[in-house]
Write an enzyme that holds these catalytic residues in place. Structure first.
Site, mmCIF file in Angstrom:
data_model
loop_
_atom_site.group_PDB
_atom_site.id
_atom_site.type_symbol
_atom_site.label_atom_id
_atom_site.label_comp_id
_atom_site.label_asym_id
_atom_site.label_seq_id
_atom_site.Cartn_x
_atom_site.Cartn_y
_atom_site.Cartn_z
ATOM 1 N N HIS A 73 0.847 -1.190 0.000
ATOM 2 C CA HIS A 73 0.000 0.000 0.000
ATOM 3 C C HIS A 73 0.890 1.250 0.000
ATOM 4 O O HIS A 73 2.055 1.191 0.414
ATOM 5 C CB HIS A 73 -0.903 -0.009 1.230
ATOM 6 N N PRO A 74 0.363 2.388 -0.425
ATOM 7 C CA PRO A 74 1.158 3.620 -0.482
ATOM 8 C C PRO A 74 1.295 4.260 0.903
ATOM 9 O O PRO A 74 0.653 5.265 1.226
ATOM 10 C CB PRO A 74 0.350 4.498 -1.442
#
Length: 204
Positions: A73-74
């Site tokens: 995930h970012p």
């Protein structure tokens, strides 16, 4: 048991395959998912394996419930939720973040020839597992694994080499995984009966 094919991958029920390629005599287990990956000749994954963005060599043995190349995930952004990049799921007037998905797919994991990935192991993106290596059940691999090394733990650490000094190098030089199907069949009795050094002495 299925009769495997030189031309068609054997997909068990509920297997999901997208944007992936397979060599001869490959098998994908029940409920497994293979995304944006390639499996070399004779490689297989067992049930509920999850493989993404991975290049897998020949004769790889991938146990059940493994996770290879799990996507990230970012986490440096204000949020790490899906709505940042799967935006079309939430709003009609926007598209998904194509650049994010391209960057994610480019982070390749590499699994060498004649490897064994144990039950429930996790191998992170951009990690290379060398030829002949063994990843123990439940291991979380965050760094490259040398050829013919056995690793275990969370995070994984080297336990011991699979073979005594010099054998791994000779086995890689022999490269039996590149033999054709008929030659493998002719040597089957020796694969079964001989330990590595004796096998090398016969076929080098």
């Amino acid at each position: 048991m299925p009769k495997l094919s030189a031309t068609e991958v054997f997909l068990h029920e509920e297997a999901e395959v997208r944007n992936s390629t397979f060599g001869a005599y490959c098998e994908v287990g029940k409920g497994a998912r293979v995304l944006n990956s390639s499996l070399g000749d004779y490689s297989y994954c067992e049930q509920y394996s999850d493989i993404a963005n991975t290049t897998i060599g020949k004769f790889a043995n991938i146990a059940a419930f493994t996770r290879i190349g799990p996507t990230d995930h970012p986490y440096r952004n204000a949020s790490l939720h899906h709505f940042l990049y799967r935006s079309s799921y939430y709003w009609d007037d926007t598209e998904d973040d194509a650049a994010f998905f391209e960057a994610r797919a480019a982070r390749r994991t590499v699994i060498g020839h004649d490897t064994w990935i144990g039950h429930g192991a996790v191998i992170k993106p951009e990690v290379t597992i060398g030829n002949g290596a063994i990843v123990a059940s439940g291991a979380v691999v965050t760094k490259d694994v040398p050829p013919y090394m056995i690793v275990a733990g969370v995070p994984s650490v080297p336990m011991r080499p699979r073979y005594p000094d010099g054998i791994a190098e000779r086995m890689q030089a022999l490269g039996w995984w590149d033999w054709d199907h008929a030659r493998l069949r002719a040597a089957l009795g020796d694969f079964r009966a001989l330990e590595a050094e004796a096998f090398l002495e016969k076929y080098e």
